[in-house]
Design an enzyme around this catalytic site. Structure first.
Site, PDB file in Angstrom:
ATOM      1  N   VAL A  16       0.868  -1.177   0.000  1.00  0.00           N
ATOM      2  CA  VAL A  16       0.000   0.000   0.000  1.00  0.00           C
ATOM      3  C   VAL A  16       0.905   1.227   0.000  1.00  0.00           C
ATOM      4  O   VAL A  16       1.820   1.333   0.828  1.00  0.00           O
ATOM      5  CB  VAL A  16      -0.925   0.012   1.229  1.00  0.00           C
ATOM      6  CG1 VAL A  16      -1.788   1.274   1.244  1.00  0.00           C
ATOM      7  CG2 VAL A  16      -1.803  -1.239   1.247  1.00  0.00           C
ATOM      8  N   VAL A  48       2.441   5.132   0.114  1.00  0.00           N
ATOM      9  CA  VAL A  48       2.335   6.484   0.642  1.00  0.00           C
ATOM     10  C   VAL A  48       2.043   7.423  -0.529  1.00  0.00           C
ATOM     11  O   VAL A  48       2.193   7.057  -1.697  1.00  0.00           O
ATOM     12  CB  VAL A  48       3.629   6.931   1.362  1.00  0.00           C
ATOM     13  CG1 VAL A  48       3.995   5.978   2.480  1.00  0.00           C
ATOM     14  CG2 VAL A  48       4.794   7.089   0.383  1.00  0.00           C
ATOM     15  N   ILE A  56       4.637  -1.152   3.122  1.00  0.00           N
ATOM     16  CA  ILE A  56       4.367   0.241   2.794  1.00  0.00           C
ATOM     17  C   ILE A  56       5.275   0.618   1.623  1.00  0.00           C
ATOM     18  O   ILE A  56       6.497   0.551   1.718  1.00  0.00           O
ATOM     19  CB  ILE A  56       4.611   1.162   4.001  1.00  0.00           C
ATOM     20  CG1 ILE A  56       3.644   0.795   5.142  1.00  0.00           C
ATOM     21  CG2 ILE A  56       4.451   2.617   3.598  1.00  0.00           C
ATOM     22  CD1 ILE A  56       2.181   0.907   4.784  1.00  0.00           C
ATOM     23  N   LYS A  57       4.633   0.996   0.523  1.00  0.00           N
ATOM     24  CA  LYS A  57       5.395   1.292  -0.697  1.00  0.00           C
ATOM     25  C   LYS A  57       5.836   2.758  -0.676  1.00  0.00           C
ATOM     26  O   LYS A  57       5.013   3.664  -0.524  1.00  0.00           O
ATOM     27  CB  LYS A  57       4.551   1.007  -1.935  1.00  0.00           C
ATOM     28  CG  LYS A  57       5.352   1.037  -3.225  1.00  0.00           C
ATOM     29  CD  LYS A  57       4.476   0.947  -4.457  1.00  0.00           C
ATOM     30  CE  LYS A  57       3.961  -0.440  -4.694  1.00  0.00           C
ATOM     31  NZ  LYS A  57       3.293  -0.543  -6.025  1.00  0.00           N
ATOM     32  N   ILE A  58       7.142   2.956  -0.834  1.00  0.00           N
ATOM     33  CA  ILE A  58       7.759   4.277  -0.695  1.00  0.00           C
ATOM     34  C   ILE A  58       8.655   4.532  -1.905  1.00  0.00           C
ATOM     35  O   ILE A  58       9.449   3.665  -2.280  1.00  0.00           O
ATOM     36  CB  ILE A  58       8.601   4.348   0.591  1.00  0.00           C
ATOM     37  CG1 ILE A  58       7.723   4.117   1.826  1.00  0.00           C
ATOM     38  CG2 ILE A  58       9.352   5.669   0.697  1.00  0.00           C
ATOM     39  CD1 ILE A  58       8.517   3.958   3.119  1.00  0.00           C
TER      40      ILE A  58
END
Length: 353
Positions: free
Chosen positions: A102, A104, A138-140
């Site tokens: 998911v 940011v 968490i995709k950054i």
């Protein structure tokens, strides 16, 4: 017995298959072959622009109104957008057994503190939906600030870690920095790497010389030489089935740990038979003595300046990361505007009751 499809053969080679869509109804069709899934604001926008996903936007808005009944439209819209992203992730987590990425907001890609806050917010909202953080990535964006933030999330001084997937990876410098920072997953973009090299290095005539495939192999060689076993490679951004098949011939030893694929490429692999003969991978030579330390190591106090120097020298990420962020940011703004309209509409309806 019929020959296995290329999708089955890829899975049997040890490479895990991830779906790359927010349209979770489509994922059900490929459920048997999938372990993981990835999303981003652009994919969520594409999904919620279709009538069959309208309810999930309404539910996110209702959640935000219930949680923040006295908040401003801006605050309520921000929470509704976060809830929308995690609701899509939660729906997908009920289909695949592994981890769901998911994202940011791409517009905060250079803000270290904002990335950390957003990562913590998204994980808390997912945990409210009973999705354990062990199943969340968490995709950054893999900017220097993004990698720093991922390191802080992965290795907190107190509390449980939050695992990360670094997106928009285009070169060895980013990949090396991510591994040194101890992130969980990196996502090199196969097609966009080729786009850049087609312009700046000449188009490759053979699939075996595909710059995106060579990048994954170079990263695999680099990680093996350094003993970086924590960080996994998730190849992304494929343009054609043939690219996936070529990379898959080397298995995990010379390719990625995972590939993330949209439904059209999953279907393309499913209708092809086999991957062809397996190929033996010869690791690229890696000079450990000259490897810079962007995170950790004796010279990491100069990590930011070393990273900036090497990104400029390598060139590709310096061009492609801003380009990718611009595209994702446009879609994030459109999604935010859509959510804000729904918040305003719900307020008008509430005022009439």
């Amino acid at each position: 017995m019929s020959a296995p499809s290329a999708l089955q053969a890829l899975r049997e080679s040890g490479i895990r298959i991830s779906s790359d869509t927010a349209e979770y109804h489509q994922i059900l069709e490929f459920k048997a072959d999938l372990t993981d899934a990835t999303t981003n604001p652009s994919l969520v926008l594409a999904a919620v622009s279709k009538p069959e996903y309208a309810d999930i936007v309404r539910d996110a808005v209702n959640f935000a109104r219930g949680r923040l009944p006295s908040a401003s439209v801006r605050e309520m819209s921000a929470l509704a957008m976060d809830r929308l992203l995690v609701q899509v992730g939660a729906q997908i987590s009920g289909i695949v057994p592994g981890r769901v990425s998911v994202s940011v907001d791409p517009r905060i890609a250079h803000d270290y503190h904002a990335i950390i806050r957003k990562g913590e917010t998204l994980v808390a909202l997912l945990e409210d939906l009973r999705i354990p953080r062990s199943r969340i990535l968490i995709k950054i964006p893999a900017t220097y600030e993004g990698i720093r933030a991922a390191q802080a999330l992965e290795h907190p001084s107190t509390g449980e870690p939050i695992h990360t997937n670094m997106t928009l990876v285009f070169g060895r410098v980013q990949a090396l920095a991510c591994a040194q920072a101890g992130v969980s997953v990196i996502s090199p973009f196969i097609g966009r790497v080729k786009d850049w090299w087609d312009v700046n290095g000449g188009a490759a005539s053979e699939l075996s010389q595909h710059p995106g495939i060579l990048l994954v192999q170079n990263i695999r060689s680099t990680y093996a030489a350094h003993g970086y076993t924590r960080t996994q490679i998730m190849a992304a951004g494929f343009r054609a089935v043939e690219e996936i098949i070529e990379l898959g011939k080397y298995g995990v030893a010379g390719g990625p740990d995972l590939v993330t694929l949209p439904p059209n490429l999953l279907d393309g692999l499913r209708t092809r038979t086999s991957l062809g003969p397996a190929l033996k991978f010869t690791p690229h030579p890696i000079n450990l003595a000259t490897a810079p330390h962007y995170f950790g190591g004796p010279d990491s106090t100069n990590g930011a300046s070393l990273y900036a120097r090497d990104i400029l020298e390598e060139r590709i990420a310096d061009t492609k990361v801003p380009e990718g962020l611009a595209k994702f940011s446009v879609d994030a703004q459109i999604l935010e505007d859509l959510v804000k309209r729904k918040v305003l509409e719900s307020a008008e309806v509430s005022a009439m009751l």
